[in-house]
Design an enzyme around this catalytic site. Structure first.
Site, short mmCIF file in Angstrom:
data_model
loop_
_atom_site.label_atom_id
_atom_site.label_comp_id
_atom_site.label_asym_id
_atom_site.label_seq_id
_atom_site.Cartn_x
_atom_site.Cartn_y
_atom_site.Cartn_z
N PRO A 17 -7.36 5.69 20.27
CA PRO A 17 -8.72 5.49 19.75
C PRO A 17 -8.73 5.61 18.23
CG PRO A 17 -8.53 7.64 20.85
CD PRO A 17 -7.24 6.92 21.07
N MET A 18 -9.40 4.68 17.57
CA MET A 18 -9.56 4.78 16.11
C MET A 18 -10.98 4.33 15.76
SD MET A 18 -6.07 3.57 14.22
CE MET A 18 -5.55 2.30 15.35
N CYS A 101 -11.05 15.54 17.02
CA CYS A 101 -11.58 14.96 15.78
C CYS A 101 -11.89 16.08 14.77
CB CYS A 101 -12.83 14.13 16.06
SG CYS A 101 -13.50 13.43 14.53
N LYS A 140 -7.91 14.60 24.63
CA LYS A 140 -7.07 14.38 23.44
C LYS A 140 -7.27 15.58 22.52
CE LYS A 140 -5.67 10.80 20.14
NZ LYS A 140 -6.22 11.16 18.84
N GLY A 202 0.96 10.65 16.73
CA GLY A 202 1.21 11.13 15.38
C GLY A 202 2.46 10.56 14.75
N ASP A 203 2.25 9.77 13.70
CA ASP A 203 3.36 9.22 12.91
C ASP A 203 4.34 8.39 13.73
OD1 ASP A 203 2.17 10.46 10.83
OD2 ASP A 203 3.71 11.99 10.51
N ARG A 226 -2.14 4.49 13.39
CA ARG A 226 -1.99 3.82 12.10
C ARG A 226 -0.87 2.79 12.07
NH1 ARG A 226 -2.29 9.17 8.56
NH2 ARG A 226 -1.16 9.86 10.42
C1 FMN Z 1 -9.05 5.29 11.13
C2 FMN Z 1 -8.76 6.28 12.22
C3 FMN Z 1 -9.72 6.56 13.16
C4 FMN Z 1 -9.46 7.48 14.19
N1 FMN Z 1 -10.41 7.68 15.14
C5 FMN Z 1 -10.12 8.47 16.21
C6 FMN Z 1 -11.02 8.59 17.30
O1 FMN Z 1 -12.09 7.96 17.33
N2 FMN Z 1 -10.67 9.43 18.31
C7 FMN Z 1 -9.49 10.12 18.33
O2 FMN Z 1 -9.21 10.86 19.27
N3 FMN Z 1 -8.61 9.99 17.33
C8 FMN Z 1 -8.89 9.18 16.29
N4 FMN Z 1 -7.95 9.01 15.31
C9 FMN Z 1 -6.66 9.69 15.43
C10 FMN Z 1 -5.61 8.78 16.08
O3 FMN Z 1 -5.96 8.42 17.40
C11 FMN Z 1 -4.22 9.45 16.07
O4 FMN Z 1 -4.22 10.55 16.95
C12 FMN Z 1 -3.81 9.93 14.69
O5 FMN Z 1 -4.13 8.95 13.70
C13 FMN Z 1 -2.32 10.23 14.62
O6 FMN Z 1 -1.56 9.09 14.92
P1 FMN Z 1 -0.89 8.14 13.78
O7 FMN Z 1 -0.09 9.03 12.87
O8 FMN Z 1 -0.06 7.19 14.60
O9 FMN Z 1 -2.00 7.49 13.04
C14 FMN Z 1 -8.21 8.13 14.26
C15 FMN Z 1 -7.25 7.85 13.29
C16 FMN Z 1 -7.49 6.93 12.29
C17 FMN Z 1 -6.40 6.62 11.29
#
Ligand code: FMN
Length: 323
Positions: A17-18, A101, A140, A202-203, A226
């Site tokens: 989710p983002m 969050c 989550k 994460g990452d 990301r």
């Molecule tokens: C722009 C953005 C929006 C996000 N929105 C949510 C969200 O709505 N719900 C959630 O559980 N995590 C949200 N996250 C967190 C991501 O789901 C993820 O757990 C976190 O970015 C770590 O993963 P990554 O390093 O691959 O980005 C968001 C992250 C980003 C970058």
């Protein structure tokens, strides 16, 4: 094992989710490159309870975007249940409770990562949902509130004991937000103790990262966030495993941008589409030089015709973008 959880495990890489990103066009782009399970962005249960139009737009479903989980953010068990039942009727395959969050306005009202501070309350929410729903409930989480309170193992066990079907852990603390190193050693510890499927977040930015994290943590799938921004083909690369896949050429990337923009036009009006496309365009092109000048030019694009012209003019001179 619940079907949807088995689907997530089979997918290996799930679109995380983002907020503001994982809308229908983005999810369809990810699907096109092999993403086999995706999630909506977090949806505030208040918006569902009070019938907010924009909230209901976030819950719209289209063919080709399944199986799809919905993530709910809330702290009141009654409201969460009301919202979850509507989501179940709409055909979502998983209800994911956001307990990670870190945004101030979210935690201030006791939602998101604030739930990590009260594992019993979170467990009680899960119990209510699991009892009433037929689809699986997942949670989550983060590693904890801060370094002094790394309580994710306790949280994972608490929700597992109340019937959560899986947890996804982003092993940073709430205080870390998105900064600092993610602790996949903690992810591994959660996987070892939770007793239910665990997904790692994460990452995880490349196919190599996905393979590493799966191997090192023993997790059941990885969540891609990301890493998929401006790179929806990451799912194809992860699915290919050790087999290499071709990296899209600049020509391919231009076609992908046009396709993504066309999807925007299916769901938003012209001006909204142009506005929403702005950040995606920057993500698609961020690996090239002269991005600032290109984005400045994009800000002058006022409609469909000028978007077409902009894309026709956009070219690469060495590593440098020219428009
Ligand atoms: C722009 C953005 C929006 C996000 N929105 C949510 C969200 O709505 N719900 C959630 O559980 N995590 C949200 N996250 C967190 C991501 O789901 C993820 O757990 C976190 O970015 C770590 O993963 P990554 O390093 O691959 O980005 C968001 C992250 C980003 C970058």
């Amino acid at each position: 094992m619940d079907n949807a959880i088995a689907d997530m495990m089979r997918a290996r890489a799930v679109l995380a989710p983002m907020a503001g990103v994982t809308d229908i066009p983005f999810r369809l782009m990810a699907r096109r490159f092999g993403c086999a399970f995706a999630s909506t962005e977090m949806i505030d249960v208040n918006g569902i309870v009070y019938g907010n139009r924009r909230t209901f737009e976030l819950m719209e479903r289209v063919p080709g975007d399944s199986p799809l989980g919905v993530q709910l953010v809330g702290q009141d068990a009654d409201k969460l249940l009301y919202a979850a039942e509507i989501c179940e009727q709409k055909g979502f395959k998983v209800i994911d409770v956001n307990a990670g969050c870190p945004a101030r306005k979210v935690v201030r009202s006791g939602k998101g990562a604030a739930l990590l501070k009260d594992p019993l309350k979170l467990a009680a929410i899960v119990r209510r949902l699991v009892k009433a729903l037929t689809i699986p409930v997942t949670v989550k989480i983060r590693s904890g509130w801060d370094e002094e309170n790394l309580n994710c193992m306790e949280v994972a066990k608490a929700v597992a004991s109340e019937g959560a079907s899986a947890v996804c852990i982003h092993a940073r603390t709430k205080e870390q937000m998105h900064k600092g190193k993610v602790r996949h050693d903690i992810t591994r510890a959660v996987k070892k103790t939770a007793g239910i499927p665990v997904f790692a977040s994460g990452d995880i930015l490349t196919a190599g990262d996905a393979a590493d994290v799966l191997a090192k943590t023993g997790c059941d799938a990885v969540f891609i966030a990301r890493g998929a921004l401006g790179r929806p083909w990451l799912f194809r690369e992860i699915n290919a495993g050790a087999l290499s896949t071709s990296v899209p050429s600049f020509r391919d990337i231009k076609d992908i941008i046009i396709e993504h923009f066309s999807l925007h036009l299916r769901f938003y009006d012209e001006q909204q589409s142009l506005k929403r496309m702005y950040k995606h365009l920057a993500w698609y092109l961020r690996r090239f030089k002269n991005l600032d000048a290109v984005m400045k030019e994009y800000r002058r694009v006022g409609g469909l015709e000028s978007f077409r012209g902009f894309m026709e003019r956009l070219r690469l001179d060495g590593r440098r973008l020219v428009v």
